[in-house]
Design an enzyme around this catalytic site. Sequence first.
Site, PDB file in Angstrom:
ATOM      1  N   HIS A 187      32.967  26.738  47.236  1.00 49.70           N
ATOM      2  CA  HIS A 187      32.977  27.140  45.863  1.00 49.70           C
ATOM      3  C   HIS A 187      33.051  25.784  45.180  1.00 49.70           C
ATOM      4  O   HIS A 187      33.297  24.482  45.668  1.00 49.70           O
ATOM      5  CB  HIS A 187      34.496  27.671  45.373  1.00 49.70           C
TER       6      HIS A 187
ATOM      7  N   HIS B  55      46.835  33.556  44.457  1.00 47.62           N
ATOM      8  CA  HIS B  55      45.776  33.705  45.393  1.00 47.62           C
ATOM      9  C   HIS B  55      46.170  34.375  46.730  1.00 47.62           C
ATOM     10  O   HIS B  55      45.308  35.152  47.428  1.00 47.62           O
ATOM     11  CB  HIS B  55      45.486  32.275  45.714  1.00 47.62           C
TER      12      HIS B  55
ATOM     13  N   HIS C  84      39.500  31.839  53.496  1.00 42.87           N
ATOM     14  CA  HIS C  84      38.156  32.017  54.192  1.00 42.87           C
ATOM     15  C   HIS C  84      38.007  31.206  55.531  1.00 42.87           C
ATOM     16  O   HIS C  84      38.787  30.499  56.204  1.00 42.87           O
ATOM     17  CB  HIS C  84      37.314  30.987  52.886  1.00 42.87           C
TER      18      HIS C  84
ATOM     19  N   MET D 177      35.088  33.510  40.791  1.00 46.62           N
ATOM     20  CA  MET D 177      34.885  32.413  40.966  1.00 46.62           C
ATOM     21  C   MET D 177      33.794  31.961  42.068  1.00 46.62           C
ATOM     22  O   MET D 177      33.512  30.751  42.371  1.00 46.62           O
ATOM     23  CB  MET D 177      35.862  31.442  41.456  1.00 46.62           C
ATOM     24  N   SER D 178      32.870  32.895  42.387  1.00 45.47           N
ATOM     25  CA  SER D 178      31.907  32.636  43.393  1.00 45.47           C
ATOM     26  C   SER D 178      30.687  33.362  43.295  1.00 45.47           C
ATOM     27  O   SER D 178      30.475  33.749  42.098  1.00 45.47           O
ATOM     28  CB  SER D 178      32.487  33.165  44.906  1.00 45.47           C
TER      29      SER D 178
ATOM     30  N   ALA E 231      36.047  38.685  45.967  1.00 45.10           N
ATOM     31  CA  ALA E 231      36.989  39.179  45.657  1.00 45.10           C
ATOM     32  C   ALA E 231      37.072  39.172  44.088  1.00 45.10           C
ATOM     33  O   ALA E 231      36.662  37.898  43.664  1.00 45.10           O
ATOM     34  CB  ALA E 231      38.488  38.757  46.074  1.00 45.10           C
TER      35      ALA E 231
ATOM     36  N   SER F  16      37.009  36.519  50.276  1.00 45.40           N
ATOM     37  CA  SER F  16      38.560  36.301  50.415  1.00 45.40           C
ATOM     38  C   SER F  16      38.959  37.568  51.284  1.00 45.40           C
ATOM     39  O   SER F  16      38.923  38.549  51.008  1.00 45.40           O
ATOM     40  CB  SER F  16      39.235  36.238  49.353  1.00 45.40           C
TER      41      SER F  16
ATOM     42  N   ASN G  94      42.522  42.672  42.352  1.00 39.16           N
ATOM     43  CA  ASN G  94      43.784  42.527  41.122  1.00 39.16           C
ATOM     44  C   ASN G  94      43.340  42.915  39.778  1.00 39.16           C
ATOM     45  O   ASN G  94      42.158  42.871  39.513  1.00 39.16           O
ATOM     46  CB  ASN G  94      44.483  41.097  41.188  1.00 39.16           C
TER      47      ASN G  94
ATOM     48  N   TYR H 265      34.612  24.774  42.790  1.00 38.59           N
ATOM     49  CA  TYR H 265      35.951  24.087  42.267  1.00 38.59           C
ATOM     50  C   TYR H 265      36.462  23.406  43.535  1.00 38.59           C
ATOM     51  O   TYR H 265      37.489  22.685  43.234  1.00 38.59           O
ATOM     52  CB  TYR H 265      36.860  25.137  41.870  1.00 38.59           C
ATOM     53  N   GLU H 266      35.819  23.348  44.734  1.00 41.68           N
ATOM     54  CA  GLU H 266      36.367  22.415  45.754  1.00 41.68           C
ATOM     55  C   GLU H 266      35.728  21.100  45.583  1.00 41.68           C
ATOM     56  O   GLU H 266      35.895  20.195  46.531  1.00 41.68           O
ATOM     57  CB  GLU H 266      35.838  23.017  47.164  1.00 41.68           C
TER      58      GLU H 266
END
Length: 275
Positions: free
Chosen positions: A87, A248, A65, A212-213, A117, A34, A236, A89-90
Amino acid sequence: MPEGTVADRVASAVSSLEKRFGGRSPTVGLVLGSGLAATDVGLVDPIEVAIADIEGLPAPSVKGHGSSWTLGRLEEEEVLLASGRVHAYEGFPLAVATIGIRVMALLGCQALVVTNAAGGIRAGLAPGMLMLINDHINFAGRSPLIGPPPDRGERIVDLSEPYSLRWRQALQARRADAPLPEGVYGVCLGPQYETASEIEMFRLLGVDAVGMSTVPEVIVARQEGMEVLGISLISNYACGISGETLSHQEVISAGVAARDRFGKILQLAIASRPR
Ligand code: HPA
Protein backbone atom coordinates in the site's frame (compact mmCIF):
# COMPACT_ATOMS: atom_id res chain seq x y z
CA MET A 1 14.47 -1.43 -0.92
CA PRO A 2 16.16 -2.96 -4.02
CA GLU A 3 18.02 -0.58 -6.33
CA GLY A 4 16.99 0.13 -9.90
CA THR A 5 14.27 1.89 -11.82
CA VAL A 6 10.71 0.64 -11.84
CA ALA A 7 11.28 -0.78 -15.33
CA ASP A 8 14.41 -2.65 -14.14
CA ARG A 9 12.54 -4.05 -11.16
CA VAL A 10 9.62 -5.16 -13.34
CA ALA A 11 12.03 -6.91 -15.72
CA SER A 12 13.82 -8.69 -12.84
CA ALA A 13 10.55 -9.88 -11.32
CA VAL A 14 9.30 -11.13 -14.69
CA SER A 15 12.45 -13.12 -15.26
CA SER A 16 12.47 -14.62 -11.73
CA LEU A 17 8.88 -15.77 -12.18
CA GLU A 18 9.37 -17.11 -15.71
CA LYS A 19 12.17 -19.30 -14.39
CA ARG A 20 9.83 -20.77 -11.79
CA PHE A 21 6.78 -21.22 -14.02
CA GLY A 22 8.41 -23.65 -16.46
CA GLY A 23 6.72 -22.40 -19.63
CA ARG A 24 3.25 -21.87 -18.15
CA SER A 25 2.01 -18.31 -18.48
CA PRO A 26 -0.92 -16.59 -16.77
CA THR A 27 -3.94 -15.05 -18.49
CA VAL A 28 -5.61 -13.50 -15.43
CA GLY A 29 -4.07 -11.73 -12.44
CA LEU A 30 -5.80 -11.83 -9.07
CA VAL A 31 -4.92 -9.59 -6.13
CA LEU A 32 -6.18 -10.71 -2.73
CA GLY A 33 -7.28 -8.26 -0.03
CA SER A 34 -6.97 -8.48 3.77
CA GLY A 35 -7.66 -11.83 5.36
CA LEU A 36 -8.04 -13.79 2.12
CA ALA A 37 -5.71 -16.66 1.23
CA ALA A 38 -4.62 -18.39 -1.97
CA THR A 39 -6.15 -21.66 -0.78
CA ASP A 40 -9.65 -20.10 -0.79
CA VAL A 41 -9.58 -19.89 -4.57
CA GLY A 42 -8.77 -23.57 -5.15
CA LEU A 43 -6.11 -23.23 -7.85
CA VAL A 44 -5.14 -26.50 -9.55
CA ASP A 45 -1.46 -27.53 -10.01
CA PRO A 46 -0.25 -24.52 -8.03
CA ILE A 47 3.30 -23.20 -8.19
CA GLU A 48 3.87 -20.92 -5.19
CA VAL A 49 6.76 -18.47 -5.09
CA ALA A 50 7.65 -16.45 -1.98
CA ILE A 51 7.73 -12.72 -2.64
CA ALA A 52 11.19 -12.68 -1.06
CA ASP A 53 12.35 -14.85 -4.01
CA ILE A 54 10.86 -12.56 -6.66
CA GLU A 55 13.62 -10.08 -7.33
CA GLY A 56 12.37 -6.50 -7.71
CA LEU A 57 8.89 -7.02 -6.28
CA PRO A 58 8.15 -4.82 -3.21
CA ALA A 59 7.44 -6.87 -0.09
CA PRO A 60 4.38 -6.18 2.10
CA SER A 61 4.82 -5.22 5.74
CA VAL A 62 1.18 -5.26 6.88
CA LYS A 63 -0.32 -7.97 9.06
CA GLY A 64 -3.12 -9.93 7.43
CA HIS A 65 -1.61 -9.87 3.96
CA GLY A 66 0.19 -12.94 2.61
CA SER A 67 3.70 -13.07 1.24
CA SER A 68 3.66 -15.17 -1.93
CA TRP A 69 2.46 -15.36 -5.51
CA THR A 70 0.85 -18.50 -6.86
CA LEU A 71 0.27 -19.62 -10.44
CA GLY A 72 -2.51 -22.16 -10.85
CA ARG A 73 -5.33 -23.24 -13.13
CA LEU A 74 -8.97 -22.38 -12.66
CA GLU A 75 -11.47 -23.41 -15.32
CA GLU A 76 -9.75 -22.61 -18.63
CA GLU A 77 -7.50 -19.94 -17.19
CA GLU A 78 -4.00 -19.86 -15.78
CA VAL A 79 -4.37 -17.49 -12.83
CA LEU A 80 -1.53 -15.57 -11.20
CA LEU A 81 -2.62 -14.85 -7.67
CA ALA A 82 -0.85 -12.19 -5.62
CA SER A 83 -1.27 -12.72 -1.91
CA GLY A 84 0.57 -9.82 -0.35
CA ARG A 85 -0.22 -6.43 -1.80
CA VAL A 86 1.64 -3.32 -0.79
CA HIS A 87 0.00 0.00 0.00
CA ALA A 88 1.03 3.63 -0.43
CA TYR A 89 0.88 4.05 3.36
CA GLU A 90 3.77 1.62 3.78
CA GLY A 91 5.95 4.34 2.28
CA PHE A 92 6.18 3.05 -1.28
CA PRO A 93 5.87 5.51 -4.14
CA LEU A 94 2.78 4.36 -6.04
CA ALA A 95 4.87 3.54 -9.12
CA VAL A 96 6.72 1.03 -6.93
CA ALA A 97 3.63 -0.22 -5.08
CA THR A 98 2.11 -1.20 -8.45
CA ILE A 99 5.14 -3.03 -9.90
CA GLY A 100 3.27 -6.31 -9.43
CA ILE A 101 0.52 -5.26 -11.85
CA ARG A 102 3.05 -4.46 -14.56
CA VAL A 103 4.71 -7.82 -13.91
CA MET A 104 1.36 -9.58 -14.37
CA ALA A 105 0.76 -7.72 -17.64
CA LEU A 106 4.20 -8.55 -19.01
CA LEU A 107 3.79 -12.22 -18.10
CA GLY A 108 0.65 -12.31 -20.25
CA CYS A 109 -2.30 -11.38 -18.01
CA GLN A 110 -4.94 -9.68 -20.14
CA ALA A 111 -7.28 -9.27 -17.21
CA LEU A 112 -7.12 -8.45 -13.52
CA VAL A 113 -9.42 -9.24 -10.61
CA VAL A 114 -8.75 -6.98 -7.62
CA THR A 115 -10.24 -7.53 -4.19
CA ASN A 116 -10.16 -5.55 -0.98
CA ALA A 117 -11.77 -5.02 2.39
CA ALA A 118 -13.74 -1.80 2.64
CA GLY A 119 -15.88 0.16 5.06
CA GLY A 120 -19.56 0.31 4.07
CA ILE A 121 -21.06 3.78 3.72
CA ARG A 122 -24.21 3.40 1.62
CA ALA A 123 -27.26 2.26 3.56
CA GLY A 124 -27.69 -1.47 3.11
CA LEU A 125 -23.99 -2.25 2.67
CA ALA A 126 -23.47 -4.25 5.85
CA PRO A 127 -20.39 -6.12 7.10
CA GLY A 128 -20.02 -9.49 5.37
CA MET A 129 -21.52 -8.33 2.07
CA LEU A 130 -19.62 -8.37 -1.21
CA MET A 131 -19.84 -5.30 -3.47
CA LEU A 132 -18.94 -5.25 -7.13
CA ILE A 133 -17.01 -2.04 -7.76
CA ASN A 134 -18.50 -0.07 -10.66
CA ASP A 135 -16.35 3.04 -10.37
CA HIS A 136 -13.95 4.76 -8.02
CA ILE A 137 -13.04 8.16 -6.61
CA ASN A 138 -9.38 8.76 -5.88
CA PHE A 139 -9.18 10.72 -2.63
CA ALA A 140 -5.52 9.82 -2.18
CA GLY A 141 -4.61 12.64 -4.55
CA ARG A 142 -1.79 10.57 -6.04
CA SER A 143 -1.24 8.68 -9.26
CA PRO A 144 0.90 5.59 -9.88
CA LEU A 145 1.55 6.95 -13.39
CA ILE A 146 3.68 9.87 -12.19
CA GLY A 147 7.22 9.46 -13.46
CA PRO A 148 8.99 8.88 -16.75
CA PRO A 149 6.86 8.05 -19.81
CA PRO A 150 5.79 4.39 -19.81
CA ASP A 151 7.43 1.88 -22.17
CA ARG A 152 4.01 0.53 -23.12
CA GLY A 153 0.52 2.00 -23.31
CA GLU A 154 -0.76 5.56 -23.16
CA ARG A 155 0.86 8.37 -21.19
CA ILE A 156 -2.55 9.94 -20.39
CA VAL A 157 -4.98 7.16 -19.54
CA ASP A 158 -8.75 6.98 -20.11
CA LEU A 159 -10.73 5.97 -17.00
CA SER A 160 -14.27 6.21 -18.36
CA GLU A 161 -14.84 2.52 -17.60
CA PRO A 162 -12.11 1.34 -15.23
CA TYR A 163 -14.21 -1.64 -14.09
CA SER A 164 -15.37 -3.61 -17.13
CA LEU A 165 -19.10 -3.32 -17.68
CA ARG A 166 -19.34 -6.45 -19.84
CA TRP A 167 -17.45 -8.51 -17.24
CA ARG A 168 -19.73 -7.25 -14.45
CA GLN A 169 -22.76 -8.12 -16.55
CA ALA A 170 -21.39 -11.58 -17.30
CA LEU A 171 -20.78 -12.24 -13.61
CA GLN A 172 -24.19 -10.88 -12.58
CA ALA A 173 -25.87 -13.06 -15.22
CA ARG A 174 -24.47 -16.12 -13.44
CA ARG A 175 -25.90 -14.82 -10.18
CA ALA A 176 -29.29 -13.81 -11.52
CA ASP A 177 -30.93 -15.20 -8.38
CA ALA A 178 -28.71 -13.13 -6.06
CA PRO A 179 -26.95 -10.31 -7.92
CA LEU A 180 -24.16 -8.58 -6.05
CA PRO A 181 -24.75 -4.97 -5.02
CA GLU A 182 -22.63 -2.59 -7.08
CA GLY A 183 -21.10 0.66 -5.94
CA VAL A 184 -18.40 3.31 -6.00
CA TYR A 185 -15.18 2.65 -4.09
CA GLY A 186 -13.43 5.67 -2.58
CA VAL A 187 -9.75 5.37 -1.76
CA CYS A 188 -7.93 7.23 1.01
CA LEU A 189 -4.20 7.12 1.65
CA GLY A 190 -4.53 5.87 5.26
CA PRO A 191 -3.22 4.20 7.30
CA GLN A 192 -5.53 5.94 9.77
CA TYR A 193 -9.22 5.24 9.33
CA GLU A 194 -11.45 8.14 8.36
CA THR A 195 -13.27 10.50 10.71
CA ALA A 196 -17.07 10.48 10.87
CA SER A 197 -17.08 13.89 9.14
CA GLU A 198 -14.91 12.59 6.30
CA ILE A 199 -17.27 9.65 5.84
CA GLU A 200 -20.27 11.98 5.80
CA MET A 201 -18.53 14.03 3.11
CA PHE A 202 -17.78 10.89 1.08
CA ARG A 203 -21.40 9.76 1.41
CA LEU A 204 -22.63 13.11 0.10
CA LEU A 205 -20.21 12.82 -2.82
CA GLY A 206 -21.49 9.40 -3.85
CA VAL A 207 -18.97 7.01 -2.29
CA ASP A 208 -20.50 3.67 -1.31
CA ALA A 209 -17.50 2.00 0.32
CA VAL A 210 -14.10 3.24 1.42
CA GLY A 211 -10.65 1.65 1.57
CA MET A 212 -6.92 2.19 1.23
CA SER A 213 -5.93 0.11 -1.80
CA THR A 214 -6.98 -1.10 -5.26
CA VAL A 215 -7.26 2.23 -7.12
CA PRO A 216 -3.53 2.55 -7.96
CA GLU A 217 -3.52 -1.07 -9.18
CA VAL A 218 -6.57 -0.47 -11.36
CA ILE A 219 -5.06 2.68 -12.88
CA VAL A 220 -1.90 0.79 -13.82
CA ALA A 221 -3.90 -2.17 -15.12
CA ARG A 222 -5.89 0.14 -17.39
CA GLN A 223 -2.68 1.79 -18.56
CA GLU A 224 -1.41 -1.70 -19.42
CA GLY A 225 -4.65 -2.42 -21.31
CA MET A 226 -5.97 -5.06 -18.88
CA GLU A 227 -9.71 -5.61 -18.39
CA VAL A 228 -10.55 -5.16 -14.70
CA LEU A 229 -13.06 -6.55 -12.26
CA GLY A 230 -13.07 -5.26 -8.66
CA ILE A 231 -14.80 -6.75 -5.62
CA SER A 232 -14.94 -5.29 -2.11
CA LEU A 233 -15.71 -7.27 0.99
CA ILE A 234 -17.56 -4.91 3.30
CA SER A 235 -15.63 -5.68 6.46
CA ASN A 236 -17.14 -3.02 8.72
CA TYR A 237 -19.43 -0.02 8.76
CA ALA A 238 -17.34 3.05 7.91
CA CYS A 239 -16.65 5.45 10.79
CA GLY A 240 -19.77 7.16 12.09
CA ILE A 241 -22.19 4.88 10.23
CA SER A 242 -22.73 2.56 13.20
CA GLY A 243 -21.07 4.51 16.02
CA GLU A 244 -18.51 1.75 16.68
CA THR A 245 -14.74 2.16 16.73
CA LEU A 246 -12.70 0.47 13.98
CA SER A 247 -9.77 -1.92 14.22
CA HIS A 248 -7.50 -3.57 11.65
CA GLN A 249 -8.01 -6.89 13.44
CA GLU A 250 -11.76 -6.63 12.82
CA VAL A 251 -11.09 -6.06 9.12
CA ILE A 252 -8.82 -9.12 8.88
CA SER A 253 -11.32 -11.28 10.79
CA ALA A 254 -14.09 -10.24 8.38
CA GLY A 255 -11.87 -11.37 5.49
CA VAL A 256 -11.19 -14.71 7.17
CA ALA A 257 -14.90 -15.22 7.92
CA ALA A 258 -15.86 -14.54 4.29
CA ARG A 259 -13.18 -16.83 2.77
CA ASP A 260 -15.42 -19.60 1.46
CA ARG A 261 -18.01 -17.27 -0.02
CA PHE A 262 -15.41 -14.93 -1.46
CA GLY A 263 -13.45 -17.85 -2.93
CA LYS A 264 -16.58 -19.07 -4.73
CA ILE A 265 -17.34 -15.62 -6.15
CA LEU A 266 -13.75 -15.34 -7.35
CA GLN A 267 -14.07 -18.68 -9.15
CA LEU A 268 -17.28 -17.44 -10.77
CA ALA A 269 -15.66 -14.11 -11.64
CA ILE A 270 -12.83 -15.85 -13.45
CA ALA A 271 -15.13 -18.34 -15.15
CA SER A 272 -17.33 -15.51 -16.45
CA ARG A 273 -14.54 -13.41 -17.95
CA PRO A 274 -15.64 -12.34 -21.44
CA ARG A 275 -13.16 -13.42 -24.13
N1 HPA B 1 -11.83 2.63 5.95
C1 HPA B 1 -10.71 2.55 5.20
N2 HPA B 1 -10.18 1.40 4.82
C2 HPA B 1 -10.81 0.27 5.20
C3 HPA B 1 -11.98 0.29 5.97
C4 HPA B 1 -12.52 1.55 6.37
O1 HPA B 1 -13.55 1.65 7.06
N3 HPA B 1 -12.35 -1.00 6.18
C5 HPA B 1 -11.42 -1.76 5.53
N4 HPA B 1 -10.49 -0.99 4.95
